[in-house]
Enzyme design. Structure first.
Site, short mmCIF file in Angstrom:
data_model
loop_
_atom_site.label_atom_id
_atom_site.label_comp_id
_atom_site.label_asym_id
_atom_site.label_seq_id
_atom_site.Cartn_x
_atom_site.Cartn_y
_atom_site.Cartn_z
N GLY A 42 0.78 -1.23 0.00
CA GLY A 42 0.00 0.00 0.00
C GLY A 42 0.81 1.28 0.00
O GLY A 42 0.25 2.37 0.11
N GLN A 43 2.13 1.20 -0.13
CA GLN A 43 2.95 2.42 -0.17
C GLN A 43 2.72 3.11 -1.50
O GLN A 43 2.90 2.51 -2.56
CB GLN A 43 4.44 2.09 0.01
CG GLN A 43 5.31 3.33 0.09
CD GLN A 43 6.79 3.02 0.26
OE1 GLN A 43 7.23 1.90 0.07
NE2 GLN A 43 7.56 4.03 0.63
N THR A 44 2.31 4.38 -1.44
CA THR A 44 2.08 5.15 -2.67
C THR A 44 3.03 6.33 -2.81
O THR A 44 3.26 6.81 -3.90
CB THR A 44 0.62 5.66 -2.74
OG1 THR A 44 0.36 6.47 -1.59
CG2 THR A 44 -0.36 4.50 -2.81
N VAL A 45 3.58 6.80 -1.69
CA VAL A 45 4.61 7.83 -1.71
C VAL A 45 5.89 7.15 -1.26
O VAL A 45 5.96 6.62 -0.14
CB VAL A 45 4.26 9.02 -0.78
CG1 VAL A 45 5.39 10.04 -0.77
CG2 VAL A 45 2.94 9.66 -1.22
N HIS A 100 7.30 6.83 5.60
CA HIS A 100 6.38 7.56 6.47
C HIS A 100 5.59 6.59 7.32
O HIS A 100 5.38 5.45 6.97
CB HIS A 100 5.45 8.47 5.66
CG HIS A 100 4.65 7.79 4.60
ND1 HIS A 100 5.20 7.33 3.41
CD2 HIS A 100 3.34 7.48 4.54
CE1 HIS A 100 4.25 6.79 2.67
NE2 HIS A 100 3.11 6.86 3.33
N HIS A 155 1.98 6.26 9.49
CA HIS A 155 0.64 6.79 9.73
C HIS A 155 0.30 6.59 11.20
O HIS A 155 0.41 5.47 11.71
CB HIS A 155 -0.41 6.03 8.89
CG HIS A 155 -0.21 6.15 7.42
ND1 HIS A 155 -0.95 7.03 6.66
CD2 HIS A 155 0.62 5.51 6.57
CE1 HIS A 155 -0.59 6.91 5.39
NE2 HIS A 155 0.37 5.99 5.31
#
Length: 150
Positions: free
Chosen positions: A99-102, A106, A108
């Site tokens: 699910g990493q999109t950037v 980071h 959450h």
């Protein structure tokens, strides 16, 4: 650690760190910045991001890991206080399948309450036999025995 103090060209989070892109920053230290995502999952959802460009968990050295863990804990305390709950998910994803999109590391910090709009994290139908679990445990022990973090 593969990182860049000046940022990665085209990285949305590096642009925020450098002040070149707007963000709702809620906390910052020399090594970590915390800000609201543009589309929070729930009220209080906050991102904790290293100020150096680090692609994912595989590029984190132990010093940054400690700083990131400390910052995440501090941000979680602030989120818990503001949201009025001690029920929080700490989520960190690596790679598209996770699910990493950037592609700037980071974390959450997501405050939770019963019936909120976040989906269940684990499928309720997970059914593993004791033999499967024993094999997974053996495989993991072998991996840890052969790792450099031993």
């Amino acid at each position: 650690m593969t990182s860049s103090p000046s940022g990665e060209e085209g990285c949305a989070f590096c642009a925020i760190v450098q002040g070149h892109a707007p963000a709702r920053v809620v906390w910052r230290s020399e090594d970590v910045i915390a800000f609201l995502p543009d589309a929070p999952a729930v009220a209080g959802h906050t991102l904790v991001v290293p100020t150096w460009h680090v692609r994912d968990i595989w590029d984190v050295d132990s010093s940054l890991g400690r700083k990131l863990a400390h910052a995440t804990s501090r941000v979680a305390e602030g989120v818990a206080s503001a949201a009025g709950t001690r029920q929080i998910n700490i989520i960190q994803s690596n790679g598209p399948a996770a699910g990493q999109t950037v592609f700037h590391l980071h974390v959450h910090v997501v405050p939770r309450e019963p019936g909120d709009r976040m989906p269940e994290m684990w499928p309720p139908d997970a059914d593993w036999s004791p033999n499967n679990l024993d094999q997974m445990a053996a495989d993991l022990r072998a991996a840890f025995a052969g790792s450099k973090g031993n």
